[in-house]
Design a protein around this motif. Sequence first.
Motif, PDB file in Angstrom:
ATOM      1  N   HIS A 127    -137.086  12.424   3.242  1.00 36.75           N
ATOM      2  CA  HIS A 127    -136.073  11.885   4.157  1.00 36.75           C
ATOM      3  C   HIS A 127    -136.520  10.517   4.691  1.00 36.75           C
ATOM      4  CE1 HIS A 127    -132.895  11.763   7.135  1.00 36.75           C
ATOM      5  NE2 HIS A 127    -133.824  11.487   8.050  1.00 36.75           N
ATOM      6  N   ILE A 128    -137.789  10.403   5.067  1.00 38.50           N
ATOM      7  CA  ILE A 128    -138.308   9.140   5.588  1.00 38.50           C
ATOM      8  C   ILE A 128    -138.278   8.058   4.514  1.00 38.50           C
ATOM      9  CG2 ILE A 128    -140.379   7.978   6.464  1.00 38.50           C
ATOM     10  CD1 ILE A 128    -141.124  10.675   7.809  1.00 38.50           C
ATOM     11  N   LEU A 129    -138.678   8.418   3.293  1.00 36.39           N
ATOM     12  CA  LEU A 129    -138.730   7.446   2.195  1.00 36.39           C
ATOM     13  C   LEU A 129    -137.361   7.174   1.585  1.00 36.39           C
ATOM     14  CD1 LEU A 129    -141.963   8.598   0.318  1.00 36.39           C
ATOM     15  CD2 LEU A 129    -141.711   6.685   1.915  1.00 36.39           C
ATOM     16  N   ILE A 184    -148.411  16.294  -2.337  1.00 31.51           N
ATOM     17  CA  ILE A 184    -147.804  15.072  -2.871  1.00 31.51           C
ATOM     18  C   ILE A 184    -148.813  14.332  -3.733  1.00 31.51           C
ATOM     19  CG2 ILE A 184    -146.738  12.850  -2.265  1.00 31.51           C
ATOM     20  CD1 ILE A 184    -145.152  15.275  -1.321  1.00 31.51           C
ATOM     21  N   ASN A 185    -148.413  13.916  -4.914  1.00 33.73           N
ATOM     22  CA  ASN A 185    -149.237  13.032  -5.729  1.00 33.73           C
ATOM     23  C   ASN A 185    -148.974  11.617  -5.213  1.00 33.73           C
ATOM     24  OD1 ASN A 185    -150.380  11.358  -7.673  1.00 33.73           O
ATOM     25  ND2 ASN A 185    -150.003  12.828  -9.308  1.00 33.73           N
ATOM     26  N   VAL A 186    -149.791  11.200  -4.266  1.00 36.97           N
ATOM     27  CA  VAL A 186    -149.545   9.926  -3.592  1.00 36.97           C
ATOM     28  C   VAL A 186    -149.605   8.750  -4.561  1.00 36.97           C
ATOM     29  CG1 VAL A 186    -150.223  10.683  -1.290  1.00 36.97           C
ATOM     30  CG2 VAL A 186    -151.964   9.809  -2.841  1.00 36.97           C
ATOM     31  N   LEU A 211    -147.766  17.249  -6.812  1.00 39.86           N
ATOM     32  CA  LEU A 211    -148.904  17.646  -7.635  1.00 39.86           C
ATOM     33  C   LEU A 211    -148.486  18.802  -8.528  1.00 39.86           C
ATOM     34  CD1 LEU A 211    -151.777  17.576  -4.990  1.00 39.86           C
ATOM     35  CD2 LEU A 211    -151.282  15.872  -6.739  1.00 39.86           C
ATOM     36  N   LYS A 212    -149.130  18.952  -9.654  1.00 41.75           N
ATOM     37  CA  LYS A 212    -148.774  20.029 -10.577  1.00 41.75           C
ATOM     38  C   LYS A 212    -149.152  21.383 -10.009  1.00 41.75           C
ATOM     39  CE  LYS A 212    -148.898  16.952 -14.442  1.00 41.75           C
ATOM     40  NZ  LYS A 212    -149.833  16.023 -15.003  1.00 41.75           N
ATOM     41  N   LYS A 213    -150.256  21.430  -9.259  1.00 42.11           N
ATOM     42  CA  LYS A 213    -150.695  22.672  -8.618  1.00 42.11           C
ATOM     43  C   LYS A 213    -150.966  22.376  -7.147  1.00 42.11           C
ATOM     44  CE  LYS A 213    -152.484  25.091 -12.582  1.00 42.11           C
ATOM     45  NZ  LYS A 213    -153.540  25.933 -13.087  1.00 42.11           N
ATOM     46  N   PRO A 214    -149.905  22.272  -6.341  1.00 42.07           N
ATOM     47  CA  PRO A 214    -150.093  21.929  -4.927  1.00 42.07           C
ATOM     48  C   PRO A 214    -150.833  23.023  -4.170  1.00 42.07           C
ATOM     49  CG  PRO A 214    -147.783  22.420  -5.390  1.00 42.07           C
ATOM     50  CD  PRO A 214    -148.510  22.450  -6.698  1.00 42.07           C
ATOM     51  N   ILE A 215    -151.611  22.607  -3.169  1.00 49.71           N
ATOM     52  CA  ILE A 215    -152.348  23.536  -2.321  1.00 49.71           C
ATOM     53  C   ILE A 215    -151.818  23.336  -0.901  1.00 49.71           C
ATOM     54  CG2 ILE A 215    -154.628  24.326  -1.589  1.00 49.71           C
ATOM     55  CD1 ILE A 215    -155.747  22.781  -4.055  1.00 49.71           C
ATOM     56  N   TYR A 216    -150.799  24.093  -0.538  1.00 43.37           N
ATOM     57  CA  TYR A 216    -150.076  23.880   0.706  1.00 43.37           C
ATOM     58  C   TYR A 216    -150.956  24.026   1.937  1.00 43.37           C
ATOM     59  CZ  TYR A 216    -145.876  23.735  -2.088  1.00 43.37           C
ATOM     60  OH  TYR A 216    -144.929  23.365  -3.013  1.00 43.37           O
ATOM     61  N   ALA A 217    -151.966  24.849   1.884  1.00 48.88           N
ATOM     62  CA  ALA A 217    -152.817  25.080   3.048  1.00 48.88           C
ATOM     63  C   ALA A 217    -153.683  23.870   3.400  1.00 48.88           C
ATOM     64  CB  ALA A 217    -153.715  26.289   2.800  1.00 48.88           C
ATOM     65  N   LEU A 218    -153.792  22.900   2.494  1.00 52.48           N
ATOM     66  CA  LEU A 218    -154.658  21.747   2.722  1.00 52.48           C
ATOM     67  C   LEU A 218    -153.899  20.488   3.135  1.00 52.48           C
ATOM     68  CD1 LEU A 218    -157.218  22.216  -0.192  1.00 52.48           C
ATOM     69  CD2 LEU A 218    -157.417  22.918   2.197  1.00 52.48           C
ATOM     70  N   GLY A 219    -152.678  20.650   3.605  1.00 49.53           N
ATOM     71  CA  GLY A 219    -151.927  19.512   4.107  1.00 49.53           C
ATOM     72  C   GLY A 219    -151.046  18.867   3.057  1.00 49.53           C
ATOM     73  N   TYR A 272    -144.544   1.767  13.198  1.00 47.39           N
ATOM     74  CA  TYR A 272    -144.961   3.099  13.637  1.00 47.39           C
ATOM     75  C   TYR A 272    -145.400   3.945  12.452  1.00 47.39           C
ATOM     76  CZ  TYR A 272    -142.570   1.738  17.909  1.00 47.39           C
ATOM     77  OH  TYR A 272    -142.169   1.066  19.030  1.00 47.39           O
ATOM     78  N   LEU A 273    -146.355   4.838  12.692  1.00 49.97           N
ATOM     79  CA  LEU A 273    -146.818   5.768  11.675  1.00 49.97           C
ATOM     80  C   LEU A 273    -146.367   7.174  12.028  1.00 49.97           C
ATOM     81  CD1 LEU A 273    -150.507   4.582  11.123  1.00 49.97           C
ATOM     82  CD2 LEU A 273    -148.530   4.179   9.650  1.00 49.97           C
ATOM     83  N   TYR A 274    -145.950   7.900  11.001  1.00 52.11           N
ATOM     84  CA  TYR A 274    -145.521   9.285  11.168  1.00 52.11           C
ATOM     85  C   TYR A 274    -146.386  10.165  10.276  1.00 52.11           C
ATOM     86  CZ  TYR A 274    -141.380   7.034  13.081  1.00 52.11           C
ATOM     87  OH  TYR A 274    -140.535   6.259  13.835  1.00 52.11           O
ATOM     88  N   GLU A 275    -146.571  11.397  10.709  1.00 48.03           N
ATOM     89  CA  GLU A 275    -147.277  12.378   9.890  1.00 48.03           C
ATOM     90  C   GLU A 275    -146.295  13.472   9.510  1.00 48.03           C
ATOM     91  OE1 GLU A 275    -151.184  15.294   9.829  1.00 48.03           O
ATOM     92  OE2 GLU A 275    -150.733  14.181  11.644  1.00 48.03           O
ATOM     93  N   PRO A 276    -145.582  13.291   8.378  1.00 50.14           N
ATOM     94  CA  PRO A 276    -144.631  14.319   7.958  1.00 50.14           C
ATOM     95  C   PRO A 276    -145.363  15.613   7.620  1.00 50.14           C
ATOM     96  CG  PRO A 276    -144.849  12.624   6.269  1.00 50.14           C
ATOM     97  CD  PRO A 276    -145.668  12.188   7.438  1.00 50.14           C
ATOM     98  N   LYS A 277    -144.718  16.715   7.885  1.00 50.89           N
ATOM     99  CA  LYS A 277    -145.328  18.029   7.646  1.00 50.89           C
ATOM    100  C   LYS A 277    -144.811  18.710   6.387  1.00 50.89           C
ATOM    101  CE  LYS A 277    -147.726  17.977  11.453  1.00 50.89           C
ATOM    102  NZ  LYS A 277    -149.101  17.561  11.402  1.00 50.89           N
ATOM    103  N   THR A 278    -143.640  18.265   5.898  1.00 51.61           N
ATOM    104  CA  THR A 278    -143.042  18.900   4.721  1.00 51.61           C
ATOM    105  C   THR A 278    -142.638  17.841   3.703  1.00 51.61           C
ATOM    106  OG1 THR A 278    -140.781  18.801   5.560  1.00 51.61           O
ATOM    107  CG2 THR A 278    -142.088  20.761   6.158  1.00 51.61           C
ATOM    108  N   VAL A 279    -142.444  18.288   2.472  1.00 52.46           N
ATOM    109  CA  VAL A 279    -141.964  17.402   1.415  1.00 52.46           C
ATOM    110  C   VAL A 279    -140.580  16.862   1.784  1.00 52.46           C
ATOM    111  CG1 VAL A 279    -141.236  17.298  -1.002  1.00 52.46           C
ATOM    112  CG2 VAL A 279    -143.324  18.518  -0.387  1.00 52.46           C
TER     113      VAL A 279
END
Length: 152
Positions: free
Chosen positions: A26-28, A48-50, A35-43, A14-21
């Motif tokens: 918790h899932i991982l 996250i630095n994937v 990211l050093k300068k996260p942009i929260y409005a862009l998802g 199953y795939l999940y789309e987590p909304k928060t860090v």
Amino acid sequence: MKIKLLVSEANGKYLYEPKTVAELEHILGAPVVLLKKPIYALGLGCVINVFRTVQALNIGLEVGTEKDDWSFIIRPENNFNPSMWRAFEDNAWRQIRKSHVDYPLWSQIDYEDAVAFFEEFRFGGGWPSKTGNPSGCGRYNNLSQVGGGNGN
């Protein structure tokens, strides 16, 4: 425009789309690299630095193509595979840039970190110093400072 990040459950079914860090961690079951300068409005994919996260946790990552409606899938059921990154690089840049040609969705500092990440795989990482000392002060780099120039 958002960078959509998905995560699979441990068996990959199953795939999940987590909304928060916090939800992703918790899932991982482990902390993620931000990211050093996260942009929260862009998802979450702009928070996250994937690349560094999957490398640090030794887990797999899939990168979406142009036709996919998702950007990244973190795959805890797989191990990190550095040999795959050359094939993923073009798609990864496309996901970071999306429709923007000259400006990435990630901040400049995080964009540069992604460049460094891919260069590690392209050029094999390492330092020019034989001792692995990034300051350039290794015994082979400054022979006149150590042992009178004879390398001792």
